[in-house]
Design an enzyme around this catalytic site. Structure first.
Site, short mmCIF file in Angstrom:
data_model
loop_
_atom_site.label_atom_id
_atom_site.label_comp_id
_atom_site.label_asym_id
_atom_site.label_seq_id
_atom_site.Cartn_x
_atom_site.Cartn_y
_atom_site.Cartn_z
N ASP A 17 0.86 -1.17 0.00
CA ASP A 17 0.00 0.00 0.00
C ASP A 17 0.91 1.24 0.00
OD1 ASP A 17 -2.36 1.62 0.41
OD2 ASP A 17 -1.74 1.78 2.50
N ASP A 19 -0.24 5.23 0.68
CA ASP A 19 -0.53 6.29 1.66
C ASP A 19 -0.69 5.71 3.05
OD1 ASP A 19 -1.26 8.99 0.03
OD2 ASP A 19 -1.80 7.20 -1.11
N ASP A 196 -2.23 -0.26 5.76
CA ASP A 196 -2.61 0.42 7.00
C ASP A 196 -4.09 0.73 7.12
OD1 ASP A 196 -2.68 3.93 6.66
OD2 ASP A 196 -2.55 2.53 4.98
#
Length: 249
Positions: A17, A19, A196
């Protein structure tokens, strides 16, 4: 008890991932930058793993390329709606989905009425961010739900970090990871996915089911393993980048 990731190995394939994982979250998507450190780390990690590194993001592939230029990695954009294989072939090429035009108009009116909210039109998906206006969440949630309902069953809502997004049904980070795992140089390797946010949870389940490792960054999601923040992710990537030298020694 939260467990750190296992020691890295040369037989991994890595899905990342962006961001909140590789780069810090910002108030708006356009404010995000990727510094030279993370670009160098990604290049070195890709070399160590034989190119088996892919970005898996809610951002479009064109935006990822601009963010990490001049680096161009295999990538899945728009939560799996579009994907670039390691050989450069593109699946799900970007275009402006006119089926979303009615939703675009409704959500543009929404953000005009709620200062601090932001409409992000990605062509094949549309998102409303409310990080700068958290008090608007109930209004945003209701408006996005109404817009999605009118689009019919081929679209659904993807929740994320202080945002809601309307996207085509049938695509996810899990489907993108599964597709990569059938292709060179990813096939036959142990999959590792680092993320996240709630949008990463299905990808975690996918790699865990294939004997891999899910690594949650921060406390928003649950993975088999845990890293506390972006700084820790970068330090961990540094361990992978150092694998080749240790192997030769």
């Amino acid at each position: 008890m939260k467990q750190s990731p296992p020691p890295p190995a040369l037989d991994w394939c890595l899905f990342l991932d962006v961001d909140g994982t590789l780069v810090e979250l910002t108030d708006t998507p356009s404010q995000t930058t990727a510094d030279s450190e993370i670009k160098s780390l990604l290049r070195e990690v890709a070399e160590r793993l034989g190119g088996a590194v892919a970005l898996v993001s809610g951002r479009g592939i064109d935006t990822l390329d601009a963010l990490f230029a001049p680096l161009q990695l295999p990538a899945a954009g728009l939560h799996g709606v579009e994907r670039r294989r390691a050989d450069g072939a593109i699946h799900g090429a970007s275009f402006v989905d006119t089926q979303l035009d009615r939703a675009r108009a409704a959500l543009r009116a929404l953000v005009d009425a709620h200062p601090g909210t932001l409409l992000e039109d990605k062509g094949r998906t549309i998102a409303v961010h409310f990080r700068l206006a958290p008090q608007a969440e109930p209004s945003v949630r209701a408006a996005v739900a109404d817009a999605a309902k009118q689009l019919g069953p081929n679209y659904h809502i993807q929740g994320g970090k202080m945002m809601f997004e309307i996207k085509p049904r049938g695509f996810s980070k899990a489907t993108a990871i599964q597709a990569f795992m059938k292709e060179s140089p990813f096939s036959g390797r142990r999959p590792v996915f680092v993320g996240d946010d709630l949008t990463d949870q299905d990808g975690f389940a996918m790699v865990d089911a294939h004997g891999g490792f899910s690594v949650a960054v921060g406390d928003r999601v649950q993975g088999r393993f845990y890293l506390p923040d972006v700084t820790a992710v970068r330090a961990w990537l540094g361990q992978i980048a150092a694998l080749h030298d240790s192997h030769r020694a």
